[in-house]
Design an enzyme around this catalytic site. Structure first.
Site, PDB file in Angstrom:
ATOM      1  N   SER A  60     -20.297  -9.273  24.633  1.00 52.92           N
ATOM      2  CA  SER A  60     -21.619  -8.646  24.673  1.00 52.92           C
ATOM      3  C   SER A  60     -21.713  -7.508  23.664  1.00 52.92           C
ATOM      4  O   SER A  60     -20.727  -6.849  23.333  1.00 52.92           O
ATOM      5  CB  SER A  60     -21.903  -8.099  26.077  1.00 52.92           C
ATOM      6  OG  SER A  60     -21.829  -9.124  27.037  1.00 52.92           O
TER       7      SER A  60
HETATM    8  N1  SAH Z   1     -18.731  -9.695  29.605  1.00 52.61           N
HETATM    9  C1  SAH Z   1     -18.338 -10.650  28.605  1.00 52.61           C
HETATM   10  C2  SAH Z   1     -19.493 -11.569  28.271  1.00 52.61           C
HETATM   11  C3  SAH Z   1     -19.027 -12.908  27.874  1.00 52.61           C
HETATM   12  S1  SAH Z   1     -20.323 -14.090  27.645  1.00 52.61           S
HETATM   13  C4  SAH Z   1     -17.846  -9.947  27.353  1.00 52.61           C
HETATM   14  O1  SAH Z   1     -18.363  -8.870  27.026  1.00 52.61           O
HETATM   15  O2  SAH Z   1     -16.994 -10.495  26.667  1.00 52.61           O
HETATM   16  C5  SAH Z   1     -20.599 -14.623  29.304  1.00 52.61           C
HETATM   17  C6  SAH Z   1     -19.437 -15.254  30.010  1.00 52.61           C
HETATM   18  O3  SAH Z   1     -19.929 -15.780  31.248  1.00 52.61           O
HETATM   19  C7  SAH Z   1     -18.779 -16.428  29.286  1.00 52.61           C
HETATM   20  O4  SAH Z   1     -17.411 -16.182  29.146  1.00 52.61           O
HETATM   21  C8  SAH Z   1     -19.048 -17.620  30.197  1.00 52.61           C
HETATM   22  O5  SAH Z   1     -18.002 -18.571  30.224  1.00 52.61           O
HETATM   23  C9  SAH Z   1     -19.206 -16.943  31.557  1.00 52.61           C
HETATM   24  N2  SAH Z   1     -19.944 -17.712  32.552  1.00 52.61           N
HETATM   25  C10 SAH Z   1     -21.067 -18.447  32.377  1.00 52.61           C
HETATM   26  N3  SAH Z   1     -21.456 -18.999  33.546  1.00 52.61           N
HETATM   27  C11 SAH Z   1     -20.545 -18.589  34.478  1.00 52.61           C
HETATM   28  C12 SAH Z   1     -20.375 -18.845  35.875  1.00 52.61           C
HETATM   29  N4  SAH Z   1     -21.222 -19.617  36.556  1.00 52.61           N
HETATM   30  N5  SAH Z   1     -19.347 -18.266  36.517  1.00 52.61           N
HETATM   31  C13 SAH Z   1     -18.450 -17.472  35.845  1.00 52.61           C
HETATM   32  N6  SAH Z   1     -18.557 -17.210  34.532  1.00 52.61           N
HETATM   33  C14 SAH Z   1     -19.584 -17.764  33.846  1.00 52.61           C
END
Ligand code: SAH
Length: 210
Positions: A60
């Site tokens: 993010s």
């Molecule tokens: N907070 C993270 C954001 C990563 S992007 C950072 O700053 O790196 C969002 C993440 O949510 C991805 O890794 C994706 O695999 C995860 N995601 C999407 N749907 C999900 C679900 N149903 N349960 C758990 N994780 C999920």
């Protein structure tokens, strides 16, 4: 490119964009974001932008991490925080330096494993990870004082709202790609209060494990 000066510049930029919680700014200034991205992208780690982390996912944008963290800290430090979407682990690491106990769920095993190694490297020991579909939260650990969702569903999952304790806050991007609103839901003794914070752009919240 990864020096303290570069980090200080990022903090200044966040301040200029309206982030004002000093606790959050300090932690962002002290956290090495470059270890949360691939080495090839390390030189861009302190730009205020989302970056690819593989598997079609992104770390993010620091501004959004700051806004979401500020939003859940408004009434004081939450004791128990649930994050859905561990991803790189950057948002998790920021939360873990502010709150005593963090629980984070990720549906892509490889990302969860990598994040775990980064927390070990940074000596963050108050984080519990789970490889699972986080749409239904983490019922065994509920209730939470705050829930931060870092991927966008089309509608707020009811299961998550129910895992908030009274006084707790859920911060979640809601809507289809290109039309998402960062939304805050606060649980009160009487029910729920919803506030729309701002337009955002997140990867979608997907069902099942990958
Ligand atoms: N907070 C993270 C954001 C990563 S992007 C950072 O700053 O790196 C969002 C993440 O949510 C991805 O890794 C994706 O695999 C995860 N995601 C999407 N749907 C999900 C679900 N149903 N349960 C758990 N994780 C999920």
């Amino acid at each position: 490119m990864t020096s303290q000066r570069t980090r200080d510049r990022l903090v200044k930029r966040l301040r200029d964009e309206g982030v004002c919680d000093e606790r959050v700014l300090q932690v962002i200034g002290n956290t090495p974001r470059h270890i949360f991205v691939d080495e090839a992208l390390a030189s861009r780690a302190y730009e205020d932008t989302a970056l690819p982390i593989g598997h079609g996912q992104t770390i993010s944008q620091p501004y959004i991490v700051a806004r979401m963290t500020e939003a859940v800290m408004m009434d004081g430090v939450p004791e128990r925080v649930l994050e859905i979407g561990t991803g790189s682990g950057y948002q998790t690491a920021i939360l873990a330096q502010l709150s005593p106990r963090i629980f984070s769920v990720e549906r892509i095993q490889a990302l969860s494993d990598l994040a775990k190694r980064r927390f070990e490297l940074l000596g963050l020991r108050n984080i519990r990870l789970k490889y699972s579909d986080g749409t239904m939260g983490w019922s065994e650990q509920a209730p939470f004082d705050a829930i931060v969702v870092t991927a966008a569903p089309l509608e707020v999952p009811q299961g998550l709202v129910e895992q908030l304790g009274v006084g707790g806050r859920l911060v979640i991007p809601v809507g289809p790609s290109g039309d998402q609103i960062l939304t805050m839901i606060k649980r009160t003794r009487e029910g729920f209060e919803t506030t729309e914070l701002e337009r955002v752009s997140f990867v979608p919240l997907l069902g099942g494990r990958s």
